[in-house]
Design a protein around this motif. Structure first.
Motif, mmCIF file in Angstrom:
data_model
loop_
_atom_site.group_PDB
_atom_site.id
_atom_site.type_symbol
_atom_site.label_atom_id
_atom_site.label_comp_id
_atom_site.label_asym_id
_atom_site.label_seq_id
_atom_site.Cartn_x
_atom_site.Cartn_y
_atom_site.Cartn_z
ATOM 1 N N ALA A 88 17.170 34.275 -14.280
ATOM 2 C CA ALA A 88 16.894 32.993 -14.928
ATOM 3 C C ALA A 88 15.510 33.015 -15.570
ATOM 4 O O ALA A 88 14.548 33.531 -14.999
ATOM 5 N N GLU A 121 16.727 32.217 -8.202
ATOM 6 C CA GLU A 121 17.508 32.350 -9.428
ATOM 7 C C GLU A 121 16.828 33.304 -10.411
ATOM 8 O O GLU A 121 17.506 34.064 -11.117
ATOM 9 N N ARG A 166 17.703 21.262 -16.625
ATOM 10 C CA ARG A 166 18.649 22.375 -16.771
ATOM 11 C C ARG A 166 19.135 22.456 -18.217
ATOM 12 O O ARG A 166 19.230 21.439 -18.909
ATOM 13 N N ASP A 167 19.446 23.643 -18.674
ATOM 14 C CA ASP A 167 19.798 23.846 -20.078
ATOM 15 C C ASP A 167 21.063 23.111 -20.500
ATOM 16 O O ASP A 167 21.304 22.898 -21.689
ATOM 17 N N ASP A 168 21.913 22.707 -19.564
ATOM 18 C CA ASP A 168 23.184 22.076 -19.930
ATOM 19 C C ASP A 168 23.209 20.584 -19.639
ATOM 20 O O ASP A 168 24.268 19.971 -19.664
ATOM 21 N N ARG A 174 17.084 28.985 -18.922
ATOM 22 C CA ARG A 174 17.901 28.219 -17.992
ATOM 23 C C ARG A 174 17.239 26.877 -17.703
ATOM 24 O O ARG A 174 17.933 25.858 -17.529
ATOM 25 N N TYR A 175 15.902 26.871 -17.627
ATOM 26 C CA TYR A 175 15.182 25.648 -17.274
ATOM 27 C C TYR A 175 14.059 25.363 -18.271
ATOM 28 O O TYR A 175 13.376 26.275 -18.733
ATOM 29 N N GLU A 192 19.197 36.300 -10.412
ATOM 30 C CA GLU A 192 20.115 35.997 -11.507
ATOM 31 C C GLU A 192 19.494 36.172 -12.891
ATOM 32 O O GLU A 192 20.189 36.003 -13.894
ATOM 33 N N LEU A 237 12.517 30.532 -17.566
ATOM 34 C CA LEU A 237 12.060 29.160 -17.702
ATOM 35 C C LEU A 237 10.803 29.101 -18.547
ATOM 36 O O LEU A 237 10.112 30.106 -18.727
#
Length: 398
Positions: free
Chosen positions: A119, A113, A189-191, A166-167, A117, A121
């Motif tokens: 990502a 990721e 995870r951020d969400d 993201r993390y 992507e 962290l």
């Protein structure tokens, strides 16, 4: 100590230097507004800079410690807050990349990721009550076992780049056992039950947005547990502390270097009517410039020397802690002294917010709060020295 010494160092420094030029125009506005310059981080991700400490086998740039510190120093000459922010991500990736530090499947997934992507962290470990985990306290953040994973509840402070991560690698207390207090690291995870509380209203490094994060029933699946251990027990050997200390040393050294450059240019050009020649011709100004240069030379030699030793002599890394601590202490404190000298050379001009010295003066002071803080660095260095001298005395009596 001259760099670059190799073609690879030159290529990586060209990457960092080019990015520094791109992100520099956004630095002042981001600092003034106290917000992350998101476009600057997009530039870093598009260029692959965020993979600097990802091993080449995992698709990253695979930089050595020396290459990493050189690049961070170069990047910070464009925007010190961006360099500090990405340092947190790069340190976290360096930790994760050590054999046995993360579960293999989790590591492969997250690094994919990161590489594919973009990502980002960061560790979320400090807390209002505990402060830094370096002090050895018990986290107030808790992890409770639930079906299929864990529920995380608590608050973390100084979470740099929180709006774009993201993390979050969250340190939490699992509970008491017959052998002691068990703690764990959980990849949140951020969400998943994470709320960012905008608390980052500070003197310097304003554009890192190191806000608090509040975890409320944040769910972490069993597959995303990074590690579990007893509080105070040694975990897997991890270089994150050294990456952090030397990386931020490079960032703060860059602030000192930029302040030096501004003051020297000012001294060359500033010719008051009462003097009728540049102030750089005055011995008092020349002496302050000399002091700045000596402070920077000292910091550079120690910082890059420690990074070079780490890169070239891996078998000596367990004994390099005192040198790493000394390098961070020297880089940050010498940079502060250099900025102060630059302010004295430039006088009232340095106070204006449209001049960079005002920002350097604020930003450079953040270095004092990063681990190892000065007193812990002194403790580490002194203990190593006392142990060495004690061993030497024992040898003499045998």
């Amino acid at each position: 100590m001259r760099f670059p010494r190799t073609e690879r160092q030159a290529e990586l420094l060209a990457l960092a230097g080019g990015l520094a030029e791109r992100i520099a125009p956004r630095a002042a506005a981001a600092d003034r507004d106290g917000v992350i310059p998101r476009e600057s981080y997009r530039d870093l991700v598009d260029a692959g800079y965020h993979t600097l400490t990802v091993p080449e086998a995992s698709g990253g740039l695979g930089a050595s410690m020396l290459e990493f510190v050189l690049c961070q120093n170069a990047l910070a000459k464009g925007d010190e807050a961006v360099a500090l922010g990405i340092n947190m991500h790069l340190m976290s990736v360096a930790n994760a990349s050590q054999p046995g530090h993360w579960p293999e499947a989790l590591y492969r997934r997250v690094m994919r990721e990161v590489v594919e992507e973009g990502a980002l962290l960061n560790s979320a470990a400090a807390e209002p009550e505990m402060g830094s985990p370096a002090g050895g306290g018990r986290p107030m953040t808790t992890a409770t076992k639930v079906d299929g994973g864990w529920r995380i509840d608590g608050r973390k402070t100084f979470t740099s780049l929180s709006p774009i991560l993201r993390y979050f690698i969250v340190l939490a207390t699992i509970g008491d056992t017959p052998d002691g207090i068990e703690v764990g690291q959980f990849l949140v995870r951020d969400d998943r039950g994470v709320r960012i509380e905008p608390t980052w209203d500070v003197l310097g490094m304003r554009a890192t947005e190191s806000h608090d994060i509040v975890l409320e029933d944040a769910f972490v699946p069993d597959a995303d547990v990074v590690s579990r251990r007893l509080l105070g027990a040694p975990g897997p050997a991890a270089p994150g502390g050294s990456y952090f200390a030397l990386g931020v040393g490079g960032v703060y050294l860059a602030i000192g270097e930029r302040a030096r450059d501004f003051a020297v240019a000012f001294a060359r050009d500033r010719a008051p009517t009462g003097l009728d020649k540049p102030i750089g011709t005055l011995q008092s100004i020349q002496h302050r410039i000399a002091q700045m240069e000596i402070l920077l030379m000292t910091a550079r030699e120690l910082l890059f020397g420690a990074a070079d030793d780490w890169s070239e002599y891996p078998e000596q890394r367990p004994a390099l802690g005192p040198k790493v601590a000394a390098a961070k202490y020297t880089a940050t404190n010498n940079a502060i002294a250099v900025v102060d000298l630059a302010m004295r050379i430039c006088g009232g001009v340095a106070l204006f917010r449209d001049q960079p010295l005002e920002r350097y003066y604020r930003s450079v002071r953040a270095g004092l709060s990063h681990p190892p803080i000065d007193d812990r660095a002194f403790d580490q260095i002194a203990r190593a020295c006392l142990l060495y001298t004690s061993d030497a005395a024992d040898d003499l009596t045998r």
